[in-house]
Design an enzyme around this catalytic site. Structure first.
Site: not given
Ligand code: BG6
Length: 502
Positions: A217, A241, A236, A178-179
């Site tokens: 976003e 997240h 998503d 989960d980045h």
């Molecule tokens: C991803 C989603 O996991 O996370 C994207 O699939 C989203 O839709 C993105 O834009 C957001 O990540 P970050 O790091 O840009 O906040």
């Protein structure tokens, strides 16, 4: 810090976007920081026929360190490529032979990490095929499997996926990325809470009025309309997240900073989420979809006009929800989550809204409402922390004004924030799963959101509110936070009030 052991990293889906945009640049950065093991190689795998050199050339395009020729050569020499049909078991002996050949040539022990950067439909097949040639068994060296989200598309499919992965790999070999957990500022949440004597004593229902988490976003679905239309903001962003962020904000102190201790605490938070019943969904959860509008003088398409999106789609590109965590610490404290695409700016932050003073000494009660302290934990951009508190306006009387006390990561000279993928790849190389999601927590999170998705699916009377692209979502989302209001953050952490850059 533990040293990463020598190994080969196998990337499935090596010709895909994630590999070139995130994984290879992250590995190069680790190379630059001298954090890769001396004996280390990457084997890119996908269907496209490429030689090692073709692969290196393709990857080079995405590296920023082209000037440092020596470093670049060292890194590129580590890259190899093998074309196979990843879905077909007959190709796996080829993969196995290639891996052992590289290991032998480069003197690398039989330690392998398999990174699945592929469509989720292959998440079950690749582990099975790896097992068919015994590349899953850790007897002669470690074997780890990294899986990218989505981990299923609902509770049922998540359970099936976990079960299948566990048929071939043990839970301690599986690293679910989960980045968000790889973001420096998310990890700092734990440090803020548990390394400072001043925050933890007030981090509970006695002092906190409500908690707000926003992940906005400004981009829309870009070229991912086809994927997104089957996903939506809940699958998503929220199920993974944002619930992980909730876990970090709400968890009890772990006994030690170790994978299982921390992940047990996150799981307990998920277990304490008060279920939202299908019939309550409309009251607690708002969904929206962006519609055509003018942003900064330009016409911006609506979601339904995006490529790959059903022109009658009811997929949510925005959602806001109110929920409670039924445990000792958080009894009665509302939590609010808000996320969406095509909002005015890109920002992720957690706002802790503290309770007002018990007695209003200065000014009217209405004025003092605005003075409730807030602690803003900025995840991105302009990562940092902001505390808002009341100060006397100099001069006659006792006029109170809210002022900011802020810390920005940018202020730390010579400190660079590693990308989430750098941190997470390195952790996996070191065998540390702390910042990876555990199977049971993933299922628990699905269990929590499933009734909401069911209600949306089954009850077409629950509205999907349109909101003009470039705005903060449908107005009705404001009604969720009755008695207070959402924070409308700017690009820069502390530039709020009269000046706000979006
Ligand atoms: C991803 C989603 O996991 O996370 C994207 O699939 C989203 O839709 C993105 O834009 C957001 O990540 P970050 O790091 O840009 O906040």
């Amino acid at each position: 810090m533990k040293q990463a052991e020598s190994h080969i990293l196998v990337i499935f889906g090596a010709s895909g976007d994630l590999t070139k945009r995130k994984l290879i640049p992250a590995l190069m950065e680790l190379e630059k920081q001298d954090l890769l093991p001396d004996d280390f190689a990457v084997l890119g795998v996908s269907r496209t026929e490429l030689s090692d050199d073709d692969f290196r050339e393709r990857m080079m395009e995405f590296l920023s360190e082209k000037d440092n020729k020596e470093l670049l050569k060292k890194f590129l020499d580590r890259l190899h490529y093998q074309a196979i049909s990843t879905g077909e078991s007959y190709d796996y002996p080829v993969l196995r032979d290639r891996l052992f050949t590289i290991a032998k040539e480069k003197g690398i022990p039989e330690n392998f990490i398999f990174y699945l950067s592929t469509p989720p439909s292959l998440y079950e097949i690749i582990p099975q095929n790896l097992a068919s040639v015994e590349l899953n068994s850790s007897t002669d060296g470690f074997r780890r499997l990294i899986v990218e989200k989505p981990f299923g598309t609902d509770l049922e499919s998540a359970k099936v996926l976990n079960k299948n992965l566990l048929n071939y790999f043990a839970e301690d070999q599986i690293y679910r990325i989960d980045h968000y957990l790889g973001k420096e500022s998310v990890q700092n949440l734990l440090v803020t809470r548990f390394s400072n004597g001043i925050f933890e004593p007030i981090w509970n229902h006695n002092f906190i009025h409500h908690v707000e988490i926003t992940s906005a976003e400004s981009l829309g679905v870009e070229n991912r309309g086809g994927y997104y239309d089957h996903s939506g903001a809940m699958r998503d962003m929220v199920q993974n997240h944002l619930l992980q962020l909730v876990g970090m904000v709400a968890m009890e102190p772990p006994v030690v900073v170790e994978a299982d201790a921390i992940r047990n605490e996150v799981l307990k938070v998920f277990q304490s989420l008060r279920p939202i019943k299908e019939k309550e969904v409309e009251k607690h959860v708002i969904r929206g979809q962006y519609i055509e509008s003018h942003v900064k003088g330009k016409l911006v398409k609506g979601y339904r006009q995006e490529e790959g999106v059903d022109p009658e789609s009811r997929t949510e590109t925005f959602m806001a929800m109110k929920f409670f965590i039924d445990n000792w610490r958080w009894a009665g404290v509302p939590f609010y989550i808000r996320t969406g695409k095509k909002l005015p700016t890109r920002v992720t932050e957690v706002v802790i809204h503290f309770k007002k003073t018990p007695h209003h000494l200065f000014g009217s009660e209405h004025e003092s409402e605005q003075q409730a302290n807030q602690l803003v934990i900025r995840i991105q951009p302009d990562e940092g922390i902001l505390l808002k508190f009341g100060m006397k306006v100099p001069g006659a009387g006792f006029r109170v004004q809210t002022v900011n006390m802020d810390f920005h990561y940018d202020d730390l000279a010579d400190v660079r924030l590693p990308s989430a993928y750098e941190r997470l790849l390195l952790d996996c190389m070191q065998g540390d799963a702390t910042l990876y999601s555990r199977g049971d927590a993933v299922e628990k999170a699905w269990e929590y959101v499933q009734p909401i998705m069911n209600a949306w699916e089954n009850n077409k009377d629950i509205p999907v509110y349109g909101y003009p692209a470039g705005t903060w979502g449908p107005d009705v989302a404001d009604q969720l936070v009755k008695g207070s209001q959402w924070r409308y953050p700017c690009k820069n952490l502390s530039n709020d009030g009269t000046y706000c850059e979006l």
